[in-house]
Scaffold this active site. Structure first.
Site, short mmCIF file in Angstrom:
data_model
loop_
_atom_site.label_atom_id
_atom_site.label_comp_id
_atom_site.label_asym_id
_atom_site.label_seq_id
_atom_site.Cartn_x
_atom_site.Cartn_y
_atom_site.Cartn_z
N CYS A 98 0.83 -1.20 0.00
CA CYS A 98 0.00 0.00 0.00
C CYS A 98 0.87 1.26 0.00
CB CYS A 98 -0.92 0.01 1.21
SG CYS A 98 -1.94 1.50 1.31
N GLU A 201 -0.05 -2.39 -14.36
CA GLU A 201 -0.15 -1.84 -15.72
C GLU A 201 -0.59 -2.86 -16.75
OE1 GLU A 201 -0.06 1.99 -17.37
OE2 GLU A 201 0.20 1.29 -15.32
N ARG A 224 -6.80 -2.11 -11.70
CA ARG A 224 -7.47 -1.06 -12.47
C ARG A 224 -7.92 -1.53 -13.85
NH1 ARG A 224 -3.09 3.23 -12.69
NH2 ARG A 224 -1.85 1.33 -12.77
#
Length: 340
Positions: A98, A201, A224
């Site tokens: 984190c 990514e 993501r």
């Protein structure tokens, strides 16, 4: 060749795990972190972050869910690892990745990568305390101040008994700025025998295959990219078989968001529900031109009813084509939660 849904604090909650695993292609999930400090947390806290504990640590469609802990006190982490296992956790994961300032300043998450000896103590304490049938795993980055600690920290975690290590291919200072340094995951992977999982990514099917080639890892974790294209894991699974499946349409994607919003209303106050919906819509702008068109209106909405009304009126959105998984830009997108 597993695909794991990344923990993203403040976004990848139980309802979104249920929604995304129903789409298909996801082999495992990890909860938002359970923050371990001084006192012993009651069971209700574990159930809040991991309601799947009531279902043998599985989502509705049977996808395993690991419980993630975050903290810096080895004995407290061990006690909470035992509690998680007693409540039904089938995997205990430890957060060393984190990058959030509020977490790091309280000696949690990625800042611990400055102290591989402490990382070792934490994992060793948890591994010794938790029943052997429950894997103890960890997630880290390549370092805190720079990317120089990847090998040393991976070796410390291996020596402590971690069964698997996920490595996000950036340092804390790198944040989420591209590129992802997959080749530096390979350096850590070559230095240990513990199974390494690559993260960072992966926005497209092409990114997935390139990450695997560069990192040398069979398994990947995606955060993501799966929020931006909910069918990305399904597309990747098809590509593993040399096949293709149709891209998810905007109508299908917005139906997922509406389903998610409906479930959230039973969990959170309106302002938090709309906040999480807007987070997801913001990521969907990466994958769908319709979401980009909807965003200027949706971002101003603060209550659930008008947000649901907005989502139910596709006529407000121009008839724009979706961006296929194979051609996403992969541009950087910041996230204020834990990690992906």
């Amino acid at each position: 060749m597993r695909i794991i849904l990344a923990p993203m604090e403040g976004l990848v909650d139980a309802p979104i795990r249920e929604t995304l695993t129903k789409v298909g292609g996801i082999d495992r999930c990890v909860t938002e972190f359970v923050r371990v400090t001084h006192g012993m947390l009651p069971p209700r806290v574990f159930y809040k972050y991991a309601p799947e504990l009531h279902n043998q640590s599985l989502t509705e469609v049977g996808t395993p869910v690991a419980v993630q802990l975050l903290g810096s006190d080895p004995q407290q982490m061990a006690r909470h690892g035992v509690r998680a296992a007693e409540l039904g956790a089938t995997q205990v994961d430890i957060n060393f990745g984190c990058p959030a300032k509020t977490v790091n300043k309280h000696k949690g998450g990625c800042v611990l990568m400055r102290e591989p000896e402490l990382m070792h103590e934490i994992v060793a304490a948890v591994r010794q305390a938790v029943p052997k049938r429950v894997p103890v795993t960890a997630k880290m980055r390549l370092g805190y101040d720079d990317r120089s600690m990847g090998v040393a920290c991976a070796q410390a975690l291996e020596a402590a008994g971690a069964e698997e290590i996920v490595i996000h291919a950036r340092s804390k200072v790198d944040g989420y700025k591209p590129p992802a340094y997959w080749e530096e995951i390979a350096q850590a992977r070559e230095a240990v025998k513990t199974h390494i999982i690559a993260n960072g990514e992966i926005w497209t099917v092409a990114d997935y295959w390139r990450c695997r080639e560069v990192s040398g890892c069979d398994d990947v974790m995606i955060g993501r990219g799966l929020i931006a294209r909910p069918d990305l894991a399904r597309q990747i699974k098809a590509s593993q078989e040399g096949e293709t499946v149709p891209d998810m349409t905007w109508q299908e994607a917005v139906a997922l968001v509406r389903e998610y919003a409906t479930v959230l209303q039973g969990w959170l106050e309106d302002r938090y529900v709309t906040g999480r919906i807007k987070q997801w819509l913001n990521f969907l702008r990466q994958g769908f031109a319709e979401a980009e068109a909807l965003w200027p209106e949706a971002r101003k909405i603060r209550r659930v009813a008008p947000m649901m009304a907005c989502l139910k009126q596709p006529g407000r959105v121009p008839a724009l084509s979706c961006l296929p998984v194979s051609s996403l830009s992969g541009r950087a997108m910041a996230f204020n939660g834990a990690d992906d």
